[in-house]
Design a protein around this motif. Structure first.
Motif, mmCIF file in Angstrom:
data_model
loop_
_atom_site.group_PDB
_atom_site.id
_atom_site.type_symbol
_atom_site.label_atom_id
_atom_site.label_comp_id
_atom_site.label_asym_id
_atom_site.label_seq_id
_atom_site.Cartn_x
_atom_site.Cartn_y
_atom_site.Cartn_z
ATOM 1 N N THR A 1 41.142 40.782 47.112
ATOM 2 C CA THR A 1 41.360 41.628 48.289
ATOM 3 C C THR A 1 41.918 42.984 47.854
ATOM 4 N N GLY A 2 41.927 43.934 48.784
ATOM 5 C CA GLY A 2 42.483 45.246 48.485
ATOM 6 C C GLY A 2 41.583 46.042 47.563
ATOM 7 N N ARG A 3 42.164 47.044 46.934
ATOM 8 C CA ARG A 3 41.424 47.921 46.027
ATOM 9 C C ARG A 3 41.684 47.476 44.590
ATOM 10 N N LYS A 4 40.592 47.277 43.861
ATOM 11 C CA LYS A 4 40.705 46.760 42.502
ATOM 12 C C LYS A 4 39.816 47.579 41.558
ATOM 13 N N SER A 5 40.364 47.905 40.425
ATOM 14 C CA SER A 5 39.545 48.500 39.371
ATOM 15 C C SER A 5 38.923 47.369 38.561
ATOM 16 N N LEU A 6 38.010 47.723 37.672
ATOM 17 C CA LEU A 6 37.424 46.701 36.807
ATOM 18 C C LEU A 6 38.508 46.054 35.954
ATOM 19 N N MET A 7 39.464 46.855 35.468
ATOM 20 C CA MET A 7 40.565 46.303 34.683
ATOM 21 C C MET A 7 41.367 45.292 35.493
ATOM 22 N N ASP A 8 41.494 45.533 36.789
ATOM 23 C CA ASP A 8 42.234 44.609 37.642
ATOM 24 C C ASP A 8 41.495 43.278 37.803
ATOM 25 N N LEU A 9 40.179 43.339 37.775
ATOM 26 C CA LEU A 9 39.388 42.115 37.988
ATOM 27 C C LEU A 9 39.255 41.273 36.728
ATOM 28 N N LEU A 10 39.495 41.877 35.567
ATOM 29 C CA LEU A 10 39.329 41.141 34.319
ATOM 30 C C LEU A 10 40.471 40.166 34.104
ATOM 31 N N THR B 1 39.189 53.219 37.932
ATOM 32 C CA THR B 1 39.154 53.651 39.324
ATOM 33 C C THR B 1 39.203 52.442 40.253
ATOM 34 N N GLN B 2 40.103 52.479 41.218
ATOM 35 C CA GLN B 2 40.258 51.349 42.128
ATOM 36 C C GLN B 2 39.406 51.543 43.387
ATOM 37 N N CYS B 3 38.611 50.513 43.690
ATOM 38 C CA CYS B 3 37.763 50.489 44.887
ATOM 39 C C CYS B 3 37.808 49.072 45.442
ATOM 40 N N SER B 4 37.036 48.829 46.476
ATOM 41 C CA SER B 4 36.932 47.454 46.964
ATOM 42 C C SER B 4 36.244 46.609 45.891
ATOM 43 N N PRO B 5 36.497 45.299 45.850
ATOM 44 C CA PRO B 5 35.912 44.455 44.802
ATOM 45 C C PRO B 5 34.388 44.543 44.737
ATOM 46 N N GLU B 6 33.732 44.619 45.929
ATOM 47 C CA GLU B 6 32.276 44.665 45.897
ATOM 48 C C GLU B 6 31.758 45.972 45.301
ATOM 49 N N VAL B 7 32.479 47.078 45.566
ATOM 50 C CA VAL B 7 32.061 48.369 45.013
ATOM 51 C C VAL B 7 32.277 48.390 43.498
ATOM 52 N N THR B 8 33.410 47.855 43.069
ATOM 53 C CA THR B 8 33.701 47.822 41.631
ATOM 54 C C THR B 8 32.690 46.955 40.891
ATOM 55 N N LEU B 9 32.418 45.766 41.422
ATOM 56 C CA LEU B 9 31.453 44.887 40.765
ATOM 57 C C LEU B 9 30.055 45.497 40.777
ATOM 58 N N SER B 10 29.705 46.153 41.870
ATOM 59 C CA SER B 10 28.409 46.822 41.948
ATOM 60 C C SER B 10 28.309 47.918 40.888
ATOM 61 N N GLY B 11 29.404 48.642 40.666
ATOM 62 C CA GLY B 11 29.416 49.687 39.641
ATOM 63 C C GLY B 11 29.182 49.126 38.261
ATOM 64 N N LEU B 12 29.717 47.931 38.006
ATOM 65 C CA LEU B 12 29.524 47.301 36.692
ATOM 66 C C LEU B 12 28.081 46.848 36.514
#
Length: 988
Positions: A245-254, A302-313
């Motif tokens: 939930t919230g805004r997450k960067s790729l580093m946050d999701l790892l 860069t922190q975004c919503s999880p779906e935006v961050t995953l889409s960027g990857l």
């Protein structure tokens, strides 16, 4: 700086940047050429480098040479590299200066790998209690992975084939034709030398995608995989990302140890091409990745919503130089295709090969005897064995068996049926893979059942999207369906299928039980009515078999506990009446026609096996005591089913198992049934000496026997054991394949003939050679055989079918290869002369003179009843001799001429036979292949598809003749390799 210090510096540079050099050096062979010219590497090392397939592989071989040569060789290599690829060396030197790498980077990297090893070394299974886990390496078995899209016919072949045939198809897929690959080669260059940085690994539910992902993480951390390619590997589980939930960067999701964050940031910034992201379970994502491109982040911080961050990857807006591996069910492939950046490598996990299934069983159990017992038990059931290509099926079976082993109890009834395992599989996937579908399990099963039933009615295994959507509300999320794209001319179409035809059959049977009682009974009544109509509805038989499995008490209880179904008494009554009716009908048919070929009787036994209600099975089996399964090819599954059913017979008066394709392994299964029967007719091939011991033990004593053991090659000692054992029975017709006829064999043979005189009708020996017999041996043999009424003796060469008898000289030769003789009345026969002739014939390739002598001998034997001659070429000379033989022997009823493989019937010979004058009461039967060319143009029987060849069966009787001709083309039209397989050509 002196020269030694310069060499040391160069060597340190080469060692430090070894991974980068392996990945990036392209001028490998020019460098290797210079090193070879300067004697820095040996020719053998150079050959290994040259033989390697890719630049990376060549560099790995080159580094082996560098390490063995020491600093001097490494220094020379670096100098040569500067000359060939100066920009690469300069880039590495500059990057090293810019990084200002801390001395403890390697230490921090080891800590991260240690963290990964702790996270991924063990797995929790579906039934694990809190704190329970197993080692990953104790479970993981390498799956079969291919990179080629299959055509519709290939997918249908996979879905429809079963048992051994299915795994043969899987073996075909494990080939270069289908671009079979391994996990370690997923990022290798393609046939054009290009490396794809994005790999999509698709597969059906339960085929091992997540296990493979975890294995990749573990093996990398232990240094067993991708060590030279990636400094970092990250695992993102889509099921866990759903909770973010919230805004997450790729580093946050790892997922990583925070003490490694500085090193991770450094690698992501400076060496993104050394990083692999593993996105596992794309099909489980609840959110959409359809995000506007301009809103995607460009860096991992860069922190975004999880779906935006995953889409960027996945779209490669973040760290575009990094590598990406995405696993997904095939049902979500079209959604992934829309967001992933191309070019992409597609790979598909098909599941386990046959060897993979066995390896999984071996890994699962601690005791070898348990793994072997469980594997053998599954292998006996072809439908279940087929389903084992799905790893989760293997896990279910092994888990259930282990429970029984741990408790020290016998296998419970519910474990012995196909249906029970299918029920466990469905329950497991419904529980763990359907939680987020927003539908009840009952609704999912009803939709699948309707789709399956429709497909079975239309004999369809592939479904288009529209037909699937009519019964299943969200097919892309249902784990029991497979989805794939199929090319259709210039467009593509989305197709679905069940994992295998057997699952489609199971869901069809289950669908009937999901209806209201009245409607269910009507459906079952209609199904059974169709099955009664005959072969045109034979594809519906497995559904009926699954219905019996569902009626099994233990299986039914499992389904009721899950609140799926409840088998009504009305359906159970219908099934009972139906199966008793089938058994009675087949009994009548087989009494009327000895060789009536039918699958219904065996089908009935399979239904009783699935039902596993002992009292009812006993009632059904005791309605008759004779079983004639002649010409029904029996699988191992069939043999286990027969063993179960026969054990419920109080007695078996007559059991006939001729031409059932029985092997030693199948006979071992059936031994308890053989013990119970009073009259046994059995034909079996390829028995070894040890197999014969078990068979003789099972036969016991006092049976009426007809044994065809021709296609075996028993030792002299075992033949004697067999002949002695037969004296304790009532042998009627016996055929044995032997290596030789020795004096000891003759002695036991004569004793049997004398002892069993009242019962014995015929006895045949297929022999490799007749050993030298003394005059006394032959005289004794002749004396014993002399009073026997209607005794058939056959002497036949074991290499009868494998030799090429086609040569220029054979046009004028009889080329005799075997003889079979039936004697009538009280013959006076020169046995010594016959044995001598047989012995001489086998020792001389030019048999013309000796064959003439044999024919002459037969002319003088007026008591001959039947004669069978097996020749490699039927010539005019042989045909003339045979016709004259029919006129010389007044008691001769039949002459059989069988032209064996590689031999031909020439047109001139057939014309002679048709025009010949024959005795009215003597029949001449001729079988073989005819060449329509003149003799001087015939090239011989070298190719079964030759357009000039026909399969001919000629029946000459008195002045009349009939001729059956089958044109070339079909393999099934070949004459049998074994003369006795065509009963008309051998009369006992």
């Amino acid at each position: 700086m002196n020269k030694m210090e310069s060499s040391e510096d160069s060597a340190q540079f080469v060692d430090k940047y070894m991974p980068q050099l392996i990945q990036r050096v392209t001028m490998v062979m020019p460098i290797a050429d210079e090193l070879l010219a300067e004697d820095m590497i040996h020719k053998e090392m150079y050959s290994n480098i040259s033989a390697a397939r890719t630049n990376q592989s060549k560099m790995r071989e080159l580094f082996k040479a560098l390490h063995s040569g020491g600093n001097k060789v490494k220094s020379t290599f670096l100098s040569t590299l500067r000359e060939n690829e100066p920009n690469l060396v300069q880039d590495l030197e500059c990057s090293g200066k810019q990084r200002g790498e801390p001395e403890n980077k390697s230490t921090i990297s080891l800590k991260y790998k240690e963290f990964i090893r702790g996270e991924y070394a063990t797995v929790q299974e579906y039934n694990s209690l809190p704190g329970e886990h197993v080692k990953l390496d104790d479970r993981y078995t390498e799956p079969l992975i291919i990179q080629k899209h299959r055509q519709q016919r290939e997918r249908e072949e996979e879905i429809r084939s079963r048992g051994q045939n299915f795994y043969q198809v899987m073996d075909q897929r494990d080939s270069e034709t289908y671009k079979s690959t391994k996990v370690e080669r997923l990022f290798d260059p393609d046939e054009h030398g290009d490396i794809q940085r994005t790999v999509i690994l698709q597969g059906h539910s339960g085929t091992g995608k997540s296990f493979t992902s975890q294995k990749i993480m573990s093996d990398w951390a232990f240094g067993r995989l991708y060590e030279d390619q990636f400094d970092l590997v990250f695992h993102l589980r889509c099921k866990e990302l759903n909770q973010a939930t919230g805004r997450k960067s790729l580093m946050d999701l790892l997922n990583y140890d925070q003490s490694s964050s500085s090193m991770i940031k450094q690698v992501l910034h400076q060496s993104p091409e050394r990083v692999l992201f593993l996105v596992d379970g794309f099909d489980e994502l609840k959110f959409s990745l359809d995000v506007p491109k301009d809103s995607l982040p460009r860096d991992p911080w860069t922190q975004c919503s999880p779906e935006v961050t995953l889409s960027g990857l996945i779209r490669k807006q973040i760290l575009h130089e990094s590598f990406l591996l995405v696993t997904t069910r095939s049902t979500a492939l079209d959604k992934l295709k829309e967001v992933v950046k191309h070019p992409v490598r597609y790979a598909e996990i098909l599941g386990f090969s046959k060897e993979g299934v066995e390896e999984y069983f071996n890994r699962f159990f601690k005791k070898k005897q348990h793994s072997q017992q469980a594997f053998d038990s599954v292998r006996k059931n072809e439908t279940l064995f087929t389903a084992c290509f799905i790893p989760v099926i293997c896990w279910i079976i092994c888990t259930v068996y282990r429970e029984q082993f741990d408790e020290g109890t016998e296998m419970i009834q519910s474990l012995e049926t196909t249906t029970s395992i299918f029920v466990e599989f469905v329950a497991t996937l419904l529980k763990h893979d359907c939680q987020d579908l927003g539908q009840s399990a009952l609704t999912i099963l009803q939709g699948l059942g309707k789709l399956a039933e429709k497909g079975m009615e239309e004999q369809q295994v592939l479904f288009d999207h529209d037909s699937v959507s009519q019964t299943v509300s969200d097919p892309s999320k249902v784990p029991f369906l497979c989805k794939f794209l199929q090319k259709k001319r210039v467009s593509q179409t989305t197709m679905y299928s069940f994992m295998h035809l057997s699952f489609q059959e199971f869901f069809t049977a289950l669908s009937y039980m999901l209806l209201g009682d009245e409607e269910a009974q009507e459906k079952v009544r209609e199904l059974l009515s169709k099955v009664r109509r005959g072969k045109e509805n034979s594809h519906l038989l497995p559904i009926v078999q699954f219905l019996f499995g569902i009626a099994n008490k233990e299986v039914g209880k499992r389904l009721e506990d899950k609140k799926y179904i409840s088998c009504s008494q009305g359906i159970w009554t219908q099934l009972k009446h139906f199966i008793l009716e089938v058994i009675d009908k087949e009994k009548e048919d087989r009494n009327a026609i000895d060789y009536h070929i039918s699958s219904m009787w065996l089908f009935a036994f399979h239904c009783l096996y699935e039902l596993h209600v002992d009292d009812f099975v006993k009632k059904a089996m005791n309605t008759y005591t004779e079983f004639n399964l002649t010409h029904i090819p029996l699988t191992k599954t069939d043999c286990w089913v027969l063993k179960y059913c026969f054990q419920h017979c109080e007695r078996i008066q007559r059991l006939i198992l001729n031409w059932c394709k029985l092997s030693a392994e199948k006979i071992k299964i059936l031994l308890p049934a053989l013990e119970k029967c009073q009259h046994l007719e059995l034909q079996v091939d390829d028995l070894a000496d040890d197999d014969l011991d078990g068979l003789l033990t099972a036969l016991g004593e006092g049976k009426s026997l007809e044994l065809d053991l021709t296609e075996n090659n028993f030792s002299d000692e075992k033949v004697q054991d067999l002949l002695v054992a037969l004296t304790k029975h009532k042998p009627r017709n016996i055929d044995i394949g032997v290596k030789s006829i020795t004096s000891n064999t003759a002695d036991k043979f004569m004793f049997l003939v004398n002892k069993a005189h009242a019962d014995l009708e015929s006895i045949g020996l297929s022999v490799s050679y007749v050993a030298d017999l003394s005059d006394t041996d032959v005289d004794d043999l002749s004396a014993i055989i002399h009073p026997v009424d209607k005794l058939r003796l056959r002497f036949q060469h074991k290499d009868l079918y494998g030799q090429d008898a086609v040569s220029e000289g054979l046009h004028s030769q009889i080329s005799l290869r075997g003889i079979e003789i039936t004697l009538c009345g009280d013959p006076v026969f020169d046995w010594r002369k016959l044995f001598q002739l047989v012995h001489t014939l086998e020792q001389h390739p030019e048999w013309d003179e000796h064959a003439d002598e044999l024919i002459s001998l037969l002319h003088s034997q007026t008591s001959l009843g039947d004669i069978g001659l097996f020749v490699s070429r039927l010539t005019e000379r042989c045909a003339t001799s045979v016709i004259s033989l029919s006129q010389a022997c007044p008691n001769l009823r039949m002459i059989s001429l069988h032209v064996v493989e590689q031999g031909l019937l020439l047109e001139e010979v057939l014309h002679l036979l048709r025009a010949s004058k024959r005795r009215p009461d003597c029949r001449v039967l001729v079988a073989g292949w005819r060449c329509r060319k003149p003799a001087d143009q015939c090239t011989g029987r070298k190719d079964w598809s030759l357009c000039c060849d026909d399969s001919v069966r000629l029946n000459l009787h008195g002045e009349t003749f009939t001729e059956n001709v089958i044109r070339h083309g079909k393999k099934s039209d070949r004459p049998s390799y074994h003369p006795k397989s065509n009963r008309w050509c051998v009369v006992a």
